[in-house]
Scaffold this active site. Structure first.
Site, short mmCIF file in Angstrom:
data_model
loop_
_atom_site.label_atom_id
_atom_site.label_comp_id
_atom_site.label_asym_id
_atom_site.label_seq_id
_atom_site.Cartn_x
_atom_site.Cartn_y
_atom_site.Cartn_z
N ASP A 43 -36.80 47.56 20.60
CA ASP A 43 -38.33 47.44 20.57
C ASP A 43 -38.79 47.32 22.02
OD1 ASP A 43 -37.74 44.83 20.81
OD2 ASP A 43 -38.96 44.48 19.20
N SER A 44 -37.94 47.10 23.10
CA SER A 44 -38.56 46.94 24.30
C SER A 44 -38.86 48.26 25.00
CB SER A 44 -37.16 46.48 25.27
OG SER A 44 -36.18 47.40 25.28
N LYS A 111 -31.31 46.04 13.85
CA LYS A 111 -31.45 44.61 14.48
C LYS A 111 -32.80 43.81 14.10
CE LYS A 111 -32.01 43.95 19.16
NZ LYS A 111 -32.75 43.13 19.18
N GLU A 113 -35.05 39.92 14.45
CA GLU A 113 -35.02 38.63 15.51
C GLU A 113 -35.16 37.43 14.47
OE1 GLU A 113 -37.90 38.99 18.71
OE2 GLU A 113 -37.13 40.61 19.35
N GLU A 180 -30.00 35.81 23.52
CA GLU A 180 -30.51 36.28 24.78
C GLU A 180 -31.22 35.12 25.66
OE1 GLU A 180 -33.62 39.34 24.16
OE2 GLU A 180 -34.67 38.97 26.02
O1 KIV Z 1 -35.26 45.25 22.52
C1 KIV Z 1 -34.24 45.26 23.17
O2 KIV Z 1 -34.22 46.01 23.99
C2 KIV Z 1 -33.47 44.08 22.91
C3 KIV Z 1 -32.35 43.81 23.99
C4 KIV Z 1 -32.92 43.46 25.34
C5 KIV Z 1 -31.37 42.79 23.53
O3 KIV Z 1 -33.61 43.39 22.22
#
Ligand code: KIV
Length: 262
Positions: A43-44, A111, A113, A180
């Site tokens: 989600d980055s 994934k 959090e 992280e």
């Molecule tokens: O969203 C992302 O890119 C991430 C990674 C930096 C682990 O969660």
């Protein structure tokens, strides 16, 4: 292509796991031609691809669109897609609909959090046949609670909380967990305590694998240079040089020549 159970085997065999973020078709095609073990549609992308200040504006629609693009390019890679902010906190049924969309888009795993409040949902997903990757330490979707993008686990109490969260994610059935921005010693303790692999980003060298944001690794991001992000290429300079060369040749009348003309 690697599959979810391969990663625990890699940890057991002492084989480090490489993971990279990827959001689009053309970089997916490049990654597909490398030895990288796993791809994360993180989600980055809200920050890297859409210019937001944090990951909160990422939506399910965006994650689906980017996952579909990555799948078309990274045909031989294990693809994990992030569940965006709040999308898995609105009750089991809505959260499962979100995962359904992401998996239909082509993700091989999801994934999410944090552990608190997510364990029942994770166990249900795993029972339903969906590999889940956990994420503890600096959890960017909680940036406002954490007070910024800051290293976590620096007090004994918070380190214990992160360790226990990782243990509970393993118990709930996660196949791996991202660590992280935590002290290297904590990264090592969690890795030793868990059977499942730990994938570090700013978590030191004693973890089962490492993840970087593709654009940080390629040196394409001059706005944000976190301490943990090693730059393997000065991509920004290379690209700017190529664009300025094009501009220069257009203005000088040196491009196109006969070779590029019909
Ligand atoms: O969203 C992302 O890119 C991430 C990674 C930096 C682990 O969660």
């Amino acid at each position: 292509m690697r599959k979810a159970p391969d990663f625990e085997r890699m940890k057991n065999d002492g084989l480090p796991i490489s993971v990279i973020t990827c959001y689009d078709y053309w970089s997916a095609r490049i990654i597909n031609q490398t030895n990288i073990d796993m791809v994360l549609v993180g989600d980055s992308l809200a920050m890297v691809m859409h210019g937001h200040k944090n990951t909160i504006p990422a939506t399910v629609d965006l994650m689906v669109t980017h996952t579909e693009s990555v799948l078309r390019g990274a045909t031989d890679k294990f693809i994990v897609t992030d569940l965006p902010f709040l999308s898995y906190r609105k009750g089991m049924s809505q959260a499962i609909d979100v995962v359904h969309r992401v998996m239909e888009a082509g993700a091989h795993a999801v994934k999410l959090e944090g552990a608190a409040g997510n364990l029942e949902f994770i166990a249900h997903l795993v029972e339903s046949g969906i590999p889940v990757m956990g994420h503890v330490g600096l959890v960017p979707q909680s940036v406002h609670v954490l007070g910024g993008f800051k290293a976590q686990g620096v007090t004994e109490e918070n380190a214990e909380y992160i360790l226990e969260s990782a243990v509970s994610l393993e118990k709930a059935g996660c196949f791996s967990v991202v660590l992280e921005c935590i002290p290297a010693t904590l990264g090592q303790s969690i890795t030793n305590r868990l059977k499942i692999p730990t994938i570090g980003i700013g978590a030191g060298p004693h973890v089962s694998g490492q993840i970087l944001v593709l654009h940080d690794l390629l040196g394409l991001n001059d706005e944000f240079k976190p301490k943990f992000a090693k730059q393997y290429l000065n991509g920004l300079d290379l690209i700017k040089r190529a664009l300025n060369d094009f501009d220069d040749e257009v203005k000088k009348g040196a491009f196109p020549t006969d070779i590029h003309s019909f």
